[in-house]
Design a protein around this motif. Structure first.
Motif, PDB file in Angstrom:
ATOM      1  N   UNK A  82     -70.963  31.675  24.691  1.00 31.48           N
ATOM      2  CA  UNK A  82     -72.151  31.949  25.509  1.00 31.48           C
ATOM      3  C   UNK A  82     -72.038  31.243  26.846  1.00 31.48           C
ATOM      4  N   UNK A  83     -72.388  31.993  27.903  1.00 30.25           N
ATOM      5  CA  UNK A  83     -72.418  31.422  29.245  1.00 30.25           C
ATOM      6  C   UNK A  83     -73.808  31.596  29.844  1.00 30.25           C
ATOM      7  N   UNK A  84     -73.930  31.259  31.132  1.00 36.74           N
ATOM      8  CA  UNK A  84     -75.253  31.344  31.778  1.00 36.74           C
ATOM      9  C   UNK A  84     -75.725  32.783  31.917  1.00 36.74           C
ATOM     10  N   UNK A  85     -74.782  33.741  31.977  1.00 36.36           N
ATOM     11  CA  UNK A  85     -75.184  35.136  32.210  1.00 36.36           C
ATOM     12  C   UNK A  85     -75.094  36.041  30.983  1.00 36.36           C
ATOM     13  N   UNK A  86     -74.367  35.581  29.951  1.00 33.27           N
ATOM     14  CA  UNK A  86     -74.221  36.464  28.795  1.00 33.27           C
ATOM     15  C   UNK A  86     -73.392  35.813  27.701  1.00 33.27           C
ATOM     16  N   UNK A  87     -73.153  36.597  26.643  1.00 30.71           N
ATOM     17  CA  UNK A  87     -72.380  36.077  25.515  1.00 30.71           C
ATOM     18  C   UNK A  87     -71.360  37.098  25.035  1.00 30.71           C
ATOM     19  N   UNK A  88     -70.444  36.644  24.204  1.00 32.07           N
ATOM     20  CA  UNK A  88     -69.392  37.515  23.652  1.00 32.07           C
ATOM     21  C   UNK A  88     -69.168  37.180  22.205  1.00 32.07           C
ATOM     22  N   UNK A  89     -68.794  38.187  21.439  1.00 30.76           N
ATOM     23  CA  UNK A  89     -68.477  37.929  20.026  1.00 30.76           C
ATOM     24  C   UNK A  89     -67.280  38.772  19.613  1.00 30.76           C
ATOM     25  N   UNK A 145     -63.948  20.519  27.919  1.00 34.86           N
ATOM     26  CA  UNK A 145     -64.022  20.177  29.351  1.00 34.86           C
ATOM     27  C   UNK A 145     -65.265  20.852  29.947  1.00 34.86           C
ATOM     28  N   UNK A 146     -65.652  20.425  31.102  1.00 31.08           N
ATOM     29  CA  UNK A 146     -66.756  21.031  31.869  1.00 31.08           C
ATOM     30  C   UNK A 146     -68.088  20.998  31.145  1.00 31.08           C
ATOM     31  N   UNK A 147     -68.230  20.090  30.189  1.00 33.32           N
ATOM     32  CA  UNK A 147     -69.518  19.955  29.504  1.00 33.32           C
ATOM     33  C   UNK A 147     -69.828  21.063  28.515  1.00 33.32           C
ATOM     34  N   UNK A 148     -68.847  21.883  28.164  1.00 30.38           N
ATOM     35  CA  UNK A 148     -69.090  22.971  27.212  1.00 30.38           C
ATOM     36  C   UNK A 148     -69.135  22.392  25.792  1.00 30.38           C
ATOM     37  N   UNK A 155     -70.621  34.175  33.165  1.00 37.34           N
ATOM     38  CA  UNK A 155     -71.100  32.999  33.899  1.00 37.34           C
ATOM     39  C   UNK A 155     -70.471  31.716  33.407  1.00 37.34           C
ATOM     40  N   UNK A 156     -71.017  30.643  33.895  1.00 37.01           N
ATOM     41  CA  UNK A 156     -70.505  29.317  33.507  1.00 37.01           C
ATOM     42  C   UNK A 156     -70.713  29.140  32.008  1.00 37.01           C
ATOM     43  N   UNK A 157     -69.667  28.730  31.319  1.00 37.54           N
ATOM     44  CA  UNK A 157     -69.759  28.630  29.858  1.00 37.54           C
ATOM     45  C   UNK A 157     -70.616  27.441  29.441  1.00 37.54           C
TER      46      UNK A 157
END
Ligand SMILES: NC(=O)c1ccc[n+]([C@@H]2O[C@H](COP(=O)([O-])OP(=O)(O)OC[C@H]3O[C@@H](n4cnc5c(N)ncnc54)[C@H](O)[C@@H]3O)[C@@H](O)[C@H]2O)c1
Length: 387
Positions: free
Chosen positions: A270-277, A245-248, A158-160
């Protein structure tokens, strides 16, 4: 072209660390051969190293100036095609410019130059000549990092919103640069390393990894830099809040005084739908986190679920570890294939073009400028990205 590309080296003698990794990586795909070099600042070490690498004496040079001069006297088919520069930061710019001015492509280690001014001149020269410059921000060469990048670009999480990136080392916990016999000396000497210590040495890797994976640029930095080891003239630890950028939002930590740590570069996004590591000390695993289902672990090497970008940069089946040298090799292979495509007048595929270039090098130097400016300013901490 019916032969391997010919590589020369500046640095990388028996007195060096990263040069041997570069050679192993360069040779991995059977596309490159070493033909010459000035391997050390010490002429004796340059000579003995060149002999160890089975080079004839007339292709082992004692200065890089001599190397460029003598290589130009050779017939084009014999002379090197590109040079790899793996010296302390102070000696990146001059050999890189000499190479480009003579028509040689360049592989150079990070940070690209000693100063931002030099980086911009180098960029101009690359643009003027049309030659290829690859910058070995090695962490962008790992398959799991490519996978993360591809999935984020597809919008899978999702959106970051938030990025945490850290590079923790502990080997400079004591003032070992005073003991000699190690490569901490130039890294902690502003006359040879540049404005930044730890932020230049490993902070640039963390910053690059964050921009590479997210595809977003940092716009503002708010840094707290420290020198924990008494007497050391450069930063050896620091943290910064980042505005992308984009408010992240982001947090970057880089340290070489985290006692007991090795090369623990790690990123979480992390984004609106999930995260990654991803963590380089467990390099083949990518962790995906979800709100509505259990955490997933992806292991690189399995083509069932990997992106084209990650597959192109994967060499062996799942379970056999791929790591640091293979990630360097991915940069070398993509660099060589780009050089060859240019020679044929073709445009390389996006997967081949996916390696750090002179533009990343300029941004890396801008990162150093910005984080040092913010770190030195104790009142007005937020600093706009310095162009
Ligand atoms: N991408 C990475 O992961 C990574 C890792 C380590 C180092 N680096 C970078 O690679 C570069 C070298 O680092 P290192 O750890 O190998 O340093 P090092 O001190 O171990 O080796 C430097 C080498 O350069 C040689 N040298 C110095 N001045 C020279 C000159 N004027 N002409 C020819 N040779 C010269 C030295 O004799 C030595 O062989 C640095 O810019 C560093 O930031 C990148």
């Amino acid at each position: 072209m019916k032969r391997k590309l010919k590589m020369g080296m500046v640095g990388g003698g028996s007195d060096a660390f990263i040069g041997a990794i570069h050679r192993n990586a360069a040779f991995m795909d059977n596309l490159i051969e070493l033909v010459c070099g000035c391997f050390s600042v010490n002429p004796e070490i340059s000579r003995s190293s060149g002999r160890e690498y089975f080079l004839p004496d007339n292709r082992i040079y004692t200065t890089y100036q001599e190397m460029f001069e003598k290589e130009m006297l050779l017939p084009e088919e014999e002379r090197m095609d590109f040079v790899t520069i793996v010296t302390p930061n102070k000696w990146h710019f001059e050999p890189a410019m000499m190479a480009l001015e003579r028509g040689f492509h360049v592989v150079i280690d990070k940070p690209m130059t000693f100063s931002l001014e030099e980086a911009k001149i180098l960029q101009k020269k690359v643009e003027e000549t049309g030659l290829v410059l690859a910058l070995t921000h090695v962490y962008s060469g790992y398959p799991a990092v490519k996978e993360a990048k591809a999935r984020i670009a597809e919008g899978k999480i999702g959106k970051l919103r938030r990025v945490y990136v850290e590079y923790t080392q502990g080997w400079l916990s004591k003032r070992i640069e005073m003991l000699g016999g190690n490569n901490a000396g130039w890294r902690t000497d502003p006359a040879r390393t540049g404005k930044a210590g730890t932020m230049g040495d490993v902070g640039t890797h963390a910053w690059h990894l964050a921009e590479y994976i997210t595809g977003l640029k940092v716009e503002e930095v708010c840094a707290d830099l420290r020198t924990f080891v008494e007497g050391r003239p450069v930063d050896d630890d620091g943290a910064a809040l980042l505005r992308f950028e984009n408010g992240v939002a982001g947090v970057l930590m880089a340290t070489q005084i985290a006692t007991g740590e090795a090369n623990n570069i790690r990123i979480r996004v992390y984004g609106e739908k999930g995260g990654m590591e991803w963590r380089q000390m467990d390099p083949n695993r990518l962790i995906l986190r979800w709100e509505d289902r259990p955490t997933e672990e992806l292991y690189m090497g399995s083509n069932e679920y990997m992106s084209d970008l990650a597959l192109w940069n994967t060499r062996i089946p799942s379970g056999h570890p791929e790591g640091f040298i293979e990630a360097f090799a991915n940069i070398y292979r993509n660099f060589v294939l780009t050089v060859l495509a240019k020679k044929r007048g073709e445009a390389p595929d996006y997967k081949i073009l996916d390696f750090p270039t002179v533009a990343d090098g300029v941004r890396g130097m801008q990162f150093i400028e910005t984080i040092i400016a913010s770190g030195n300013d104790h009142c007005n901490k937020w600093c706009k990205w310095i162009e």
